[in-house]
Design a protein around this motif. Sequence first.
Motif, PDB file in Angstrom:
ATOM      1  N   GLN A  35     -68.964  -2.943 -51.476  1.00 53.69           N
ATOM      2  CA  GLN A  35     -68.002  -3.291 -52.528  1.00 53.69           C
ATOM      3  C   GLN A  35     -68.602  -3.022 -53.899  1.00 53.69           C
ATOM      4  O   GLN A  35     -69.809  -3.127 -54.091  1.00 53.69           O
ATOM      5  CB  GLN A  35     -67.629  -4.776 -52.435  1.00 53.69           C
ATOM      6  CG  GLN A  35     -66.991  -5.142 -51.129  1.00 53.69           C
ATOM      7  CD  GLN A  35     -66.630  -6.620 -51.036  1.00 53.69           C
ATOM      8  OE1 GLN A  35     -65.805  -6.953 -50.230  1.00 53.69           O
ATOM      9  NE2 GLN A  35     -67.215  -7.490 -51.810  1.00 53.69           N
ATOM     10  N   ILE A  62     -69.475  -3.583 -44.986  1.00 53.03           N
ATOM     11  CA  ILE A  62     -68.540  -3.189 -46.045  1.00 53.03           C
ATOM     12  C   ILE A  62     -69.301  -3.127 -47.366  1.00 53.03           C
ATOM     13  O   ILE A  62     -70.028  -4.073 -47.713  1.00 53.03           O
ATOM     14  CB  ILE A  62     -67.380  -4.205 -46.183  1.00 53.03           C
ATOM     15  CG1 ILE A  62     -66.648  -4.422 -44.861  1.00 53.03           C
ATOM     16  CG2 ILE A  62     -66.434  -3.813 -47.315  1.00 53.03           C
ATOM     17  CD1 ILE A  62     -65.739  -3.315 -44.437  1.00 53.03           C
ATOM     18  N   THR A 103     -58.926  -2.893 -44.143  1.00 57.64           N
ATOM     19  CA  THR A 103     -59.792  -2.318 -45.170  1.00 57.64           C
ATOM     20  C   THR A 103     -60.436  -1.035 -44.655  1.00 57.64           C
ATOM     21  O   THR A 103     -60.460  -0.013 -45.348  1.00 57.64           O
ATOM     22  CB  THR A 103     -60.875  -3.338 -45.580  1.00 57.64           C
ATOM     23  OG1 THR A 103     -60.232  -4.462 -46.171  1.00 57.64           O
ATOM     24  CG2 THR A 103     -61.867  -2.741 -46.552  1.00 57.64           C
ATOM     25  N   LEU A 114     -59.854   2.702 -46.141  1.00 57.03           N
ATOM     26  CA  LEU A 114     -60.985   3.508 -46.603  1.00 57.03           C
ATOM     27  C   LEU A 114     -61.057   4.835 -45.852  1.00 57.03           C
ATOM     28  O   LEU A 114     -61.317   5.880 -46.458  1.00 57.03           O
ATOM     29  CB  LEU A 114     -62.289   2.728 -46.452  1.00 57.03           C
ATOM     30  CG  LEU A 114     -62.498   1.608 -47.469  1.00 57.03           C
ATOM     31  CD1 LEU A 114     -63.612   0.676 -47.029  1.00 57.03           C
ATOM     32  CD2 LEU A 114     -62.773   2.178 -48.862  1.00 57.03           C
ATOM     33  N   PRO A 171     -63.397  -3.051 -52.098  1.00 53.85           N
ATOM     34  CA  PRO A 171     -64.005  -2.265 -51.027  1.00 53.85           C
ATOM     35  C   PRO A 171     -64.132  -0.796 -51.442  1.00 53.85           C
ATOM     36  O   PRO A 171     -63.168  -0.171 -51.867  1.00 53.85           O
ATOM     37  CB  PRO A 171     -63.033  -2.419 -49.859  1.00 53.85           C
ATOM     38  CG  PRO A 171     -62.302  -3.695 -50.143  1.00 53.85           C
ATOM     39  CD  PRO A 171     -62.182  -3.743 -51.642  1.00 53.85           C
ATOM     40  N   ASP A 188     -61.401  -7.142 -41.001  1.00 50.18           N
ATOM     41  CA  ASP A 188     -61.508  -6.108 -42.027  1.00 50.18           C
ATOM     42  C   ASP A 188     -60.921  -4.770 -41.586  1.00 50.18           C
ATOM     43  O   ASP A 188     -61.084  -3.762 -42.268  1.00 50.18           O
ATOM     44  CB  ASP A 188     -62.981  -5.893 -42.402  1.00 50.18           C
ATOM     45  CG  ASP A 188     -63.572  -7.087 -43.109  1.00 50.18           C
ATOM     46  OD1 ASP A 188     -63.059  -7.435 -44.194  1.00 50.18           O
ATOM     47  OD2 ASP A 188     -64.530  -7.675 -42.581  1.00 50.18           O
ATOM     48  N   GLY A 217     -68.908  -7.135 -42.047  1.00 54.38           N
ATOM     49  CA  GLY A 217     -67.480  -7.169 -41.773  1.00 54.38           C
ATOM     50  C   GLY A 217     -67.221  -7.523 -40.320  1.00 54.38           C
ATOM     51  O   GLY A 217     -68.144  -7.624 -39.513  1.00 54.38           O
TER      52      GLY A 217
END
Length: 155
Positions: A55, A53, A18, A22, A60, A15, A11
């Motif tokens: 996934q 990251i 994201t 998270l 994610p 990001d 990442g």
Amino acid sequence: MATRTVTLRTGDTRDVATVDALMTAAFDPRFGEAWTRSQCLGAMAMPGVRLTIAQIDDVPAGFALVRTVADEAELLLLAVAPPYRRRGVAGALLRAVIAEAGGAGIADLHLEVRAGNEAVRLYEQNGFAKVGERRGYYRGRNGETFDAHTYRRAL
């Protein structure tokens, strides 16, 4: 529900939304563990910082943020969104951090974790040993403080 394959990707600052989402999902504000968006961006801009990251099905599920300085590395943050816990995400991230650090000639990998955090079991299963404690390090939303335990793993 069947466990899906965890995929990892590198990442970057694009990001940050994201990472922020998270962290919001993963870290209970009661404990004061999450970083702000600006703290994350500041860390990601530093030399030697790497974001990974995780996934599942292109969604994610978690991330790890690591900083390397000289021959040491520190796992700054590791977070997994609650719906993806106990599905191998944290383990995959941690193993990737360890492998990358070892491959880069890092001698020691450090981390800190709030006392009582369930993640301690994962860290200890992966060779980390407690080496210190910071009293009252985390400050929760109500001003309550929580100790941080520091861990180290020789590579």
